[in-house]
Scaffold this active site. Sequence first.
Site, short mmCIF file in Angstrom:
data_model
loop_
_atom_site.label_atom_id
_atom_site.label_comp_id
_atom_site.label_asym_id
_atom_site.label_seq_id
_atom_site.Cartn_x
_atom_site.Cartn_y
_atom_site.Cartn_z
N LYS A 121 23.73 -17.05 -25.90
CA LYS A 121 24.13 -16.20 -26.42
C LYS A 121 25.96 -16.27 -26.14
CE LYS A 121 23.74 -10.50 -27.04
NZ LYS A 121 22.76 -9.47 -26.89
N ASP B 61 25.23 -0.19 -20.39
CA ASP B 61 24.52 -1.20 -20.86
C ASP B 61 24.57 -2.65 -20.32
OD1 ASP B 61 22.58 -3.13 -21.96
OD2 ASP B 61 23.17 -3.15 -24.35
#
Length: 582
Positions: free
Chosen positions: A70, A189
Amino acid sequence: MSDIVGIDLGTTNSLIGVMESGFPILIADENGERIVPSVVHFPVEGEPIVGRGAQRGRAISPRETIYSVKRLMGLRGDEIAREEVDYELRAAEGEARVRVRGRDVSPEEISALILRQLKKNAESALGRRVDRAVITVPAYFNDAQRNATKRAGELAGFTVERILNEPTAAALAYGLERLQSKARIAVYDLGGGTFDISVLQLNDGVFEVLATNGNTRLGGDDIDAALIASCDLPLPSWQKRELVVEAKHRLSRENEVVLELPFVSGQNRAYGLTRDQLEEITRPIVERTRWHCARVLADAKLTAQELDEVILVGGATRMPLVRDFVRSFFQREPNVTQNPDEAVALGATIQAGMLSGAVRDVVLLDVTPLSLGIETFGGLMNVIIPRNSTIPTKAGEMFTTAVSNQRAMMIKVLQGERELARDNWPLGQFEIEFAPAPKGVPRVGVQFAIDADGILHVLARDIATGAEKELELKSAVDVSDEAVESMLADSLEHAFDDMSERAWTEAQLKAEEMLIAVATALRSVGLEMSEAERDRIGAAETGVRGALEERNLQRLLRANSDLDSATQQLAATMLEKAIGPR
């Protein structure tokens, strides 16, 4: 309407879910595991292996086992030197590629293999085809990274219905049972490879993103790398990584762990690690999130005390150090009711249900994280869509020429927060042609549209003929991920200088335009003016030129005003001549 699945395509792990009987359900594989490690192993023969089986491949052939892909999505070839991985990276046609088993594989192709495995798990569990998906990305993924994620979904056989920001997804998971309430929520996050912080407002079923910030190159991987570098273990890199990461996980529950090293250099050895040691090593990494948290509150025009909840998302938030940081910064106990590994996937599933009609009475309003605009005459940035605008959105402005007989206008699309074009990031450019005419006559409408996936489309139209061109954004944005973080910091640091420079440029352009216009008018009707009027105009012109040479903004503003006042009669005379005798 057919099912739409929600997918959290994570740096470390990935999940898939679907709405069933009004509830978001995360789908498990044949072994009952909902979490699929985002790892792909390429064996000598046969198809690539995805998930836990691939993780075991790291022990056998680490150079053929791809993880944390990613972080490579949308990466340029010249950025791969920053990546510390066990497999081979190389640049091909200006983009990052993974070299494995003698061939180059794109990050999108590897991500597609992970998505294909999730698709297979879902179809096996549901007993029907699944070909539509919502896929999450970090809020600070740029256009290239979002497009790369969408291409990965398409390569896996999905129609990608929506690219959804991860913190927004987490807020959806938190707020589904609170649809009738009102709350301001921060979502912190910290995942495997990225960090996001967003502030959202929940108001009777409407989820509105007030502000977002983050860093696409900050996450648990950085904590792992720092910890591994600090541990002097005489082991192969893959084995060292496994031991150290396991120790990190255990230290979230225990105060001390002992790593057993069987039969190293002819004897069994042990290595002790305490939570205090872990926190000393990782504290600088966690502290890097502080600036982003402060900026997102400022952008949302809120204080920490005005928040109702702070939700923790991402596996790294299990660390006591991270929770202590959040507790200290936001001055409240963080909300840990959601599983940090599953919250984003649940939110993606809820968004999928909203699109399919399975979830009603919920409205999601997301934002764009950076301003978008074009370069205008004088090298200024003209913002068309300001940062933190709710998306999807559309906005436009009318522009004209600054030079007579100009045949075309260059549309240079910029992204950033600085006043001058040169200090922002160029996303692309194109030219629209039109018939030559005096300056100020041609009219070109420029429209920016950001779709629900956060992808930008730019349209320019010649108003006279209706001819138009649309910008096709390239697959790679020519800007490093670290620059996203520094852009906002620079915009604050240089705010005063930038505003002064913009004010000077605008005043300079006005002065130069007025001097040309006055000279033209004097040649035309100067003899009709009295000597006193011509002297007054000349003195005002001298004042403007002097201010320009001195680069004194306040003096130039006064001089411009004086020249404007001195030429009132000249302008009236020019107008009478243009109209002619009545």
